[in-house]
Structures are given as C-alpha cells and as structure tokens.
Enzyme design. Structure first.
Site, short mmCIF file in Angstrom:
data_model
loop_
_atom_site.label_atom_id
_atom_site.label_comp_id
_atom_site.label_asym_id
_atom_site.label_seq_id
_atom_site.Cartn_x
_atom_site.Cartn_y
_atom_site.Cartn_z
N GLY A 90 0.83 -1.21 0.00
CA GLY A 90 0.00 0.00 0.00
C GLY A 90 0.85 1.24 0.00
N ASP A 252 3.55 -5.06 -7.47
CA ASP A 252 3.03 -3.81 -6.89
C ASP A 252 3.64 -2.59 -7.59
OD1 ASP A 252 5.17 -5.20 -5.20
OD2 ASP A 252 5.46 -3.12 -4.63
P1 AMP Z 1 9.06 0.59 -3.09
O1 AMP Z 1 10.26 -0.29 -2.92
O2 AMP Z 1 9.37 2.06 -3.00
O3 AMP Z 1 8.24 0.24 -4.28
O4 AMP Z 1 8.15 0.31 -1.79
C1 AMP Z 1 7.62 -0.95 -1.44
C2 AMP Z 1 6.61 -0.75 -0.34
O5 AMP Z 1 7.22 -0.21 0.82
C3 AMP Z 1 5.46 0.19 -0.68
O6 AMP Z 1 4.29 -0.27 -0.07
C4 AMP Z 1 5.93 1.49 -0.10
O7 AMP Z 1 4.85 2.35 0.19
C5 AMP Z 1 6.62 1.03 1.17
N1 AMP Z 1 7.66 1.96 1.61
C6 AMP Z 1 8.85 2.20 1.04
N2 AMP Z 1 9.55 3.11 1.75
C7 AMP Z 1 8.77 3.47 2.79
C8 AMP Z 1 8.92 4.38 3.89
N3 AMP Z 1 10.02 5.11 4.05
N4 AMP Z 1 7.90 4.47 4.78
C9 AMP Z 1 6.79 3.74 4.63
N5 AMP Z 1 6.59 2.87 3.64
C10 AMP Z 1 7.56 2.73 2.72
MG MG Z 2 6.68 0.51 -5.16
#
Ligand code: AMP
Ligand code: MG
Length: 490
Positions: A90, A252
C-alpha cells in the site's frame, strides 16, 4: 491557463470502493524549499510556468493547506515481491491528493511521495530522501522526453526534516502525476483478501477511463485483461529499446495502464550488457535488463490469477498469448527506427523486416562483445549513415569486424533520406546515466541544485544538438561511475 489557487480536484478513485482507501492528512516537512520544478509537467495541469512561484508550490504541496477539492487518501495494494507474495503493501509514504481534469479533457492524479506515515507504512517512516526523490524526478521527466509511457514529476522539495537511513539524510517530497496510479497489486489485494465483490468495481473504473474500447465486449473483463497485457508488453518493448532497467519489477510496481511506475534502483545501460542488474538488492538477477520481458510476462500471469474471478481460464490464456507478439512488434518497430532500417510490420515486406531484424541482432551481438556504449553507438550510427562511412563508429566498435555488417546495413537502408531522418530523431545524444544522477545528487546534498537543473534541461530535448555547456552530459561514465551501488533503500 490557471494558477495553483484555481486548481480544483475531484476524488473519483476514492469512490470506487471504500475497501481501497483510507483518508490521511500529509505531515508537512520542516522548512520545505523547492529543489526542482518541471514546467513541462506543469502544463499538464494547465499551469502557467511563468505564474508559478516557489512559495506557491510550497503552499500547495508542502504545507497542510490543501488544493481546493483535495481529500487525500492512501490506497492499499499487495503484490508479488521477488516472486513471493506479500499480503499487504500500500501507499506507505504516498498520498493521493485527487485528480485534475485539464482543458484537453485529460485527467491527472496528483500524488505526494514522502508526505509521512499512513496506515500502510508498516515499519517505515513515510518519508523519502533527496537522492531517491531526485532519481525519480529525473527518470520520470527523461523517460517522458524519450516518449516512453511514464508517470510524471511536477516538482520536488528538500527540507530540514531529518530522515534516518544508513545515515541521517534530508527529507524530500516528490509531487507525482499520472492518469492513474492503479497497480496490478490493487487487484491482487482484493483477490487474495477474498473481497472479490470489489474486483468488478475496480475493473469497471479502468474500462471507463482507460480501456473504453472493451466496454461493449461480450466478455469485457477478459478483453480488459488482454488489453492490459498488450499495453504492458509494449511498455517493456520501450524499456528494452531505450536501455532502461527498472530494477524492482514486483507486481506492486506494475501499472494497470501500462506506464513506468515507481522509479527506485533503476539504471540506464552504459555499456551494452544484457545481464546488467541495476539493483544491488537483486542478488539473483531476477530483474536484470534482458530478463525484463520474461519477468513482466510472469507478472501478467500473476494478474491472470486475479482475473480467474472475472473470466474464464481459456480467455486468460488466449490473452496471455498476445504478450509475446505485442512485445516483438513494438520492439522491432522502435529498434528499426533507432537503426534507420525499413520496417513494415510483416504486412507487405516480410523478408525485408527479417533482414532488418537480423542486422539489429548482429549489431547488438557486436556491441555486447566489445562492451560498446549503448547510447553512443546508436548515435554514432546516425553519423555513420549520414557520412556513408564507418569512421564515426570506430570509437565503439573495431572497423575490421564491422565492415561486412556496415556494407549490408548501407545496402538495406538504401540511402533512404526518410529513414535517416527517422533515426536522427530516434537516438538521444545523452542518457540519464547513473553517474550523472549521482553528480546531481551530490551537488543537491550541498544545497546546489544547478547540476540537477542543467542535467534535466539537457534531458528534456535528448535528440537536440547539445550546447557547449551541455556537452559533458553526453560523456560515458568515468571509472568511479561505472558500478554505482544502488539498493532498495530510499
Ligand atoms: P518501493 O520499494 O518504493 O516500491 O516500496 C515498497 C513498499 O514499501 C510500498 O508499499 C511502499 O509504500 C513502502 N515503503 C517504502 N519506503 C517506505 C517508507 N520510508 N515508509 C513507509 N513505507 C515505505
Ligand atoms: Mg513501489
């Protein structure tokens, strides 16, 4: 033309199903300042770049005063990460502010990335740091300039909010635009949580907005899936042609409307190396450059599982069989353009198309063997064709090995001026190389945004002749910039 105060947002995504969203207010950064702003993205929101001020951007996106009509929500999705299913992801650090309909009737969702915790933050802090935000900003806008379907970036902010990663970094915020941020993972979430009654609502929304051609189909959801598969295949073909490796092709991070989404540890090819893995967290090379077409098909198969709740298995298999031809057709067409070779999509000139494909394959094999620079080789080919001489290519490939190929290449191109013009406008003079992004980041971390600004300026018109003070952006990486360490940390 409008000013930011006159922008009025609607929130149709929130009306699809209450299962998909939660209201969340952004948590402002401390002393935010504008680090970069894209006039080209601003025009998508009917904004007049001359009227936009830094203070106006800060007020609209980096304080708690929201744009008119905005009702911010975080959306929930899940996904297959590196092949394994994660039941709940999410928007952990993103917020959907709402959607704007511009004067062309295009609708653009506005998202904040890095605006604080949400119900989906899990153990994260909801923040983003400068380096990853700059990388997303640069890549979104550079890909748009290369005509690759992508989310866009309106602006980015730095701040005095400390954010803890491996060390303390500066909190940053990106304003992202996309016609939709719906991911494969939104579908997967509803399917695996057994909330199947909401699947048609999400599918109907996609059809209404992005796939209206399937609305009248006897099996609209089967037809929708097929269209999503084809769009996705065409997107990957664009990546393979521009030399882009996404780095984290989890479901995702897959867009339901076929745009490049979530720029993290991505990389553009320097040398032509099909095994290139941009993300050091990807220890097996699951998402290596050359693996992308197959692994994205894998992602489509994962989405097909969801669609078993909406249509028959036979229909899904039929739809999946469209992936490979859609990919091949787009790849062949775009690659032929880069090489200035004839392509008729097999309609009239099958043999000629096959000769084109053979020449492209042979060139890529030589480039791999000699570690030729991907961008510079194609650009040199433009000059070589123009001058009818091997000379411009010699910095990348040995003449002795190229001579026979070049002779057949010239014959196949047949001196066609239109093909030469096509290749001149299909080959960038510079690329968003990792080391260039790194230079922009290092300067920005010292509060100097001039490198970022200059680099973005050059990337906006990548086919144009570079001015004297842009020339250095075309250079291949220096030794220190060849194998930069990029991980999922952001
Ligand atoms: P990503 O690798 O950026 O595609 O992120 C994968 C998941 O981790 C997604 O659900 C992001 O919203 C969550 N996410 C990544 N970094 C953060 C953060 N600093 N705080 C909260 N959620 C995160
Ligand atoms: Mg992502």
């Amino acid at each position: 033309m409008k000013t930011l105060d006159q922008i009025r947002l609607d929130t149709p995504f929130s009306r699809i199903s209450p299962l998909l969203t939660r209201p969340v207010q952004p948590q402002p950064l401390v002393n935010p300042h504008v680090a970069a702003f894209s006039a080209s993205a601003a025009s998508l929101l009917d904004l007049d770049p001359c009227e936009i001020t830094a203070a106006g951007l800060v007020k609209a996106f980096a304080t708690d005063q929201l744009l008119v009509g905005s009702e911010p929500v975080a959306t929930v999705y899940s996904g297959h990460q590196f092949g394994g299913y994660t039941p709940q992801l999410g928007d952990g650090r993103a917020l959907l502010l709402g959607e704007y309909e511009n004067r062309l009737g295009e609708r653009w969702e506005i998202q904040l990335k890095g605006s604080g915790k949400t119900p989906y933050s899990r153990h994260g802090d909801g923040r983003a740091v400068m380096r990853s935000t700059i990388r997303e900003y640069l890549a979104s806008e550079a890909m748009a300039a290369l005509n690759v379907p992508t989310t866009r970036a309106l602006c980015l902010f730095g701040s005095e909010t400390p954010v803890a990663r491996e060390s303390i970094e500066m909190g940053a915020l990106l304003v992202r635009l996309s016609p939709s941020h719906i991911r494969f993972g939104h579908f997967e979430y509803l399917y695996y949580t057994r909330q199947h009654e909401a699947l048609p609502l999400l599918a109907d929304f996609l059809i209404r907005r992005f796939y209206p051609q399937v609305a009248g189909d006897a099996d609209p959801y089967g037809a929708l899936f097929e269209q999503m598969v084809e769009r996705t295949a065409r997107l990957v073909a664009h990546w393979q042609v521009v030399g882009f490796a996404h780095g984290v092709l989890n479901t995702d991070n897959m867009s339901a409307i076929g745009v490049t989404l979530d720029y993290g540890p991505y990389g553009f090819l320097d040398q032509y190396h099909p095994g290139f893995i941009p993300n050091t967290s990807d220890t097996t090379g699951r998402y290596a450059f050359a693996a992308q077409p197959n692994v994205v098909l894998w992602n489509c198969v994962a989405l097909a599982q969801v669609f078993t709740a909406l249509t028959s298995r036979e229909r899904l298999e039929q739809a999946l069989s469209r992936y490979e031809p859609a990919f091949q057709r787009t790849y062949a067409e775009l690659m032929a353009a880069r090489c200035g070779l004839p392509f008729s999509n097999g309609v009239t000139e099958r043999t000629r198309d096959e000769q084109t494909a053979t020449l492209i394959r042979e060139l890529l094999a030589l480039m791999e063997q000699h570690k030729a620079d991907y961008t510079l080789t194609f650009r040199a080919l433009v000059d070589a064709a123009e001058q009818d001489s091997l000379e411009p290519l010699q910095a990348q490939l040995p003449a002795a090995e190229l001579a026979d190929w070049f002779q057949r290449y010239r014959a196949h191109q047949g001196g066609d001026a239109q093909l030469r013009a096509l290749m001149a406008r299909s080959n960038p003079r510079l690329q968003l190389r990792n080391y260039l992004a790194q230079l922009a980041i290092e300067a920005a971390e010292q509060s100097d945004y001039s490198v970022l600004d200059g680099l973005m300026g050059a990337l906006r018109t990548p086919m144009a002749v570079l001015s004297d003070n842009q020339q250095h952006f075309a250079a291949p990486p220096p030794q220190w910039g060849c194998n930069l360490n990029l991980s999922c940390s952001s």
